[in-house]
Design a protein around this motif. Sequence first.
Motif, mmCIF file in Angstrom:
data_model
loop_
_atom_site.group_PDB
_atom_site.id
_atom_site.type_symbol
_atom_site.label_atom_id
_atom_site.label_comp_id
_atom_site.label_asym_id
_atom_site.label_seq_id
_atom_site.Cartn_x
_atom_site.Cartn_y
_atom_site.Cartn_z
ATOM 1 N N LEU A 41 38.285 23.197 -16.207
ATOM 2 C CA LEU A 41 39.713 22.979 -16.153
ATOM 3 C C LEU A 41 40.361 23.922 -15.231
ATOM 4 C CD1 LEU A 41 40.340 22.687 -19.895
ATOM 5 C CD2 LEU A 41 40.449 20.576 -18.364
ATOM 6 N N VAL A 42 40.081 25.034 -15.044
ATOM 7 C CA VAL A 42 40.701 26.048 -14.346
ATOM 8 C C VAL A 42 40.419 25.488 -12.690
ATOM 9 C CG1 VAL A 42 40.506 28.239 -13.215
ATOM 10 C CG2 VAL A 42 40.345 28.027 -15.748
ATOM 11 N N GLU A 45 42.904 22.523 -12.094
ATOM 12 C CA GLU A 45 44.165 23.215 -11.620
ATOM 13 C C GLU A 45 44.284 23.886 -10.526
ATOM 14 O OE1 GLU A 45 46.772 22.556 -13.231
ATOM 15 O OE2 GLU A 45 45.987 21.556 -14.850
ATOM 16 N N LEU A 46 43.204 24.683 -10.059
ATOM 17 C CA LEU A 46 43.316 25.220 -8.816
ATOM 18 C C LEU A 46 43.327 24.319 -7.732
ATOM 19 C CD1 LEU A 46 40.814 28.407 -9.434
ATOM 20 C CD2 LEU A 46 43.373 28.534 -9.111
ATOM 21 N N LEU A 48 44.643 21.387 -7.774
ATOM 22 C CA LEU A 48 45.777 20.517 -7.782
ATOM 23 C C LEU A 48 46.903 21.501 -6.896
ATOM 24 C CD1 LEU A 48 46.116 19.070 -11.302
ATOM 25 C CD2 LEU A 48 46.334 17.948 -9.175
ATOM 26 N N ILE B 89 46.103 29.378 -16.518
ATOM 27 C CA ILE B 89 45.434 28.228 -16.326
ATOM 28 C C ILE B 89 44.197 28.282 -17.269
ATOM 29 C CG2 ILE B 89 46.819 27.427 -14.572
ATOM 30 C CD1 ILE B 89 44.568 28.500 -12.817
ATOM 31 N N GLY B 90 43.775 29.450 -17.680
ATOM 32 C CA GLY B 90 42.231 29.750 -18.237
ATOM 33 C C GLY B 90 41.587 30.775 -17.443
ATOM 34 N N THR B 91 40.640 31.077 -18.359
ATOM 35 C CA THR B 91 39.752 32.247 -17.859
ATOM 36 C C THR B 91 40.461 33.345 -17.069
ATOM 37 O OG1 THR B 91 39.149 31.117 -15.815
ATOM 38 C CG2 THR B 91 37.724 30.599 -17.561
ATOM 39 N N ARG B 108 50.124 18.168 -19.195
ATOM 40 C CA ARG B 108 48.747 17.993 -18.974
ATOM 41 C C ARG B 108 47.709 18.314 -20.071
ATOM 42 N NH1 ARG B 108 49.364 18.255 -13.269
ATOM 43 N NH2 ARG B 108 48.417 20.492 -13.485
#
Lengths: 119, 155
Positions: A41-42, A45-46, A48, B89-91, B108
């Motif tokens: 997921l990260v 996003e990155l 995008l 956004i995670g991690t 999203r």
Amino acid sequence: MATDQAKFEEELNKFKQLEKDREKYINNRQQLESQLTENTLVKQELDLMDSDAKVYKLIGAVLVRQDLAEARANVDKRLEYINAEIKRVEDNLSDFETKMKTQQNKLMSIQEAARKKPA
Amino acid sequence: MTEESKGVPVADLSVEQVATLEKQLVSELEFFVESQNQLKLVLGRNDKSINALSILQDSQPGHTALIPLSESMYVKAELSDPSRAVVEIGTGYFAEMNRDKAQAFLERKKAYITKQIESLEKIIVDKRRMRAVLADALQQKIQAQLANMQMPPNR
């Protein structure tokens, strides 16, 4: 009779130990799986993000500014590592599966032998 | 879906096999329910973020707010630029985005989590039904075995 019993119990304990170890690996796998999802997921996003986007990495309690390219590279590396780990754990698990089957067969043959004796 | 293929041979399985199967199913079920609960928590937190962002929707620089520094301590602060937000956004990665992008990101995420919860729901319903079937079969088998043991005295 008593030795049969003891032998059976010993093998049974071995079986239980295998079961426990296998559970550990399953938990391990689940954890890796969730890490994989999060990292994927990260990465999405990155990908995008605009090239001039400001990205920060949480280190301890501080947010440290990080290059977008560097962040992308880091996530890619981590994905690679996680996938390798999953494969390793997966191999171990199938190993356990066969070990447990042989152990189970051993147990059953002991049981069978014990049942035949007194008759 | 696997109900059909599983439903038929259950009758041929031994008591031990059915019991193991049921035990396995129960732990799977627990896992899925727990995952779903966690997702619901995350969804709630995400909704809070969406809400907070919408409050700032048309605020100008200089907008004042009480910012929590801990659960029980706040400071009055002025937002120098409410049009931008730093979003996790995670991690451990955070990204600074403008309002629209942040909102798009949160939406999203919301859609993603909602989808996961729904797919888990389907699995959970399925597993529950399978479990009921197995529990029934197990009960019947035990009853049958007990009856068998009682009927002929030598065996």
